[in-house]
Design an enzyme around this catalytic site. Structure first.
Site, PDB file in Angstrom:
ATOM      1  CG  ASP A 213      -0.213  -0.022   2.533  1.00 29.15           C
ATOM      2  OD1 ASP A 213       0.997  -0.298   2.530  1.00 29.15           O
ATOM      3  OD2 ASP A 213      -0.851   0.248   3.575  1.00 29.15           O
ATOM      4  CD  GLU A 214       5.879   1.123   1.580  1.00 26.88           C
ATOM      5  OE1 GLU A 214       6.212   1.242   2.767  1.00 26.88           O
ATOM      6  OE2 GLU A 214       6.645   0.675   0.686  1.00 26.88           O
TER       7      GLU A 214
END
Length: 296
Positions: A213-214
């Site tokens: 989720d970066e």
């Protein structure tokens, strides 16, 4: 094999081949069009013979180039193999790998040009897909890690780079969405996040998914204040609810952002680490403010 038999074999080969065979005179008028070319153009042999080939298969913007190519070949200059776009009878553009030959009389005088074309459209499309996949995150369609570092290397190049700003974004609450609604909802959320990142990106920005989720946004220039303002806007955009769980059950997440700028000659990993550490500092402060002890 006798000469008549060879002539018959040659004709049979031209008739049977899947290659597009077109022979035209010096004025571009079609002298021969084999069945493959007839199928390609949707025209009969009678409709093709005598017509100007550039009015049949050549795309409009390359008509003058086609005229010049025929004149060049007939003048004795060597033909250069290459690829062109030809139009089908339905108006579709197809990529054609073209071989060109000059036909001459016994005394060496040229009288016609023969084109042998192979439709390589599907092959070129496969190659393009492979190239895209090599630099694209398959879930979100954003640039992947490899493409991101290639952009950073170019913008931080010691001689040709002009510097850049990095905005590192890590989602807050993504794990809870996955745990509550499942990984399919989590994937839909990541796709929706990518869409919002695209919306705030400038034309020269590059948005990439680093993994999990970066996400990272690479902006041109090294204006720190402008980059911080962009980070605040991103956080506000991510704070709006997402409808990814189904049945109208909206979810809310946040985004922790970190920024860093880098100039020509700096190492991409070093600049990325600065942005990552700035993001981690923001996330840690938020955890502390909520009474959550940061992981060691």
């Amino acid at each position: 094999m006798t000469a008549p038999a060879l002539d018959a074999l040659s004709r049979a080969t031209v008739e049977a081949t899947a290659a597009l065979v077109l022979v035209c005179d010096g004025g571009g008028r079609v002298l021969l069009a084999n069945p493959a070319l007839q199928r390609f153009t949707g025209r009969t042999r009678e409709e093709l013979v005598g017509a100007s080939f550039w009015e049949i298969v050549t795309i409009p913007e390359e008509v003058e180039l086609a005229r010049a190519a025929v004149a060049m070949v007939l003048s004795g200059r060597p033909a250069i193999p290459g690829e062109v776009d030809w139009l089908t009878g339905d108006g579709d553009r197809r990529r054609i790998e073209l071989q060109t030959s000059v036909l001459t009389h016994d005394d060496g005088r040229p009288y016609a040009v023969a084109f042998i074309g192979i439709d390589v459209t599907a092959h070129r499309e496969r190659e393009a897909r492979v190239r895209r996949q090599a630099v694209t995150d398959p879930l979100t369609g954003l640039a992947n890690r490899s493409a991101l570092f290639a952009v950073l290397a170019a913008r931080l190049h010691v001689e040709t780079g002009d510097g850049c700003g990095l905005l590192f974004c890590d989602l807050d609450g993504f794990k809870e969405v996955n745990d509550r609604y499942g990984h399919a909802a989590g994937d839909r959320l990541l796709v929706a996040v990518a869409g919002r990142l695209r919306e705030i990106a400038a034309p020269d920005d590059v948005v990439a998914r680093l993994g999990g989720d970066e996400f990272v946004l690479v902006a041109r220039g090294t204006d720190h204040d402008a980059l911080v303002a962009r980070a605040r806007r991103l956080e506000a955009v991510m704070a709006a609810p997402f409808d990814v769980a189904g049945a109208g059950d909206e979810v809310r997440i946040g985004a922790s952002t970190g920024t860093a700028t880098g100039g020509p000659g700096e190492d991409p990993d070093t600049v990325m680490t600065r942005a990552d550490m700035a993001m981690y500092g923001v996330k840690s402060l938020r955890r502390v403010s909520r009474g959550v002890t940061p992981p060691s």
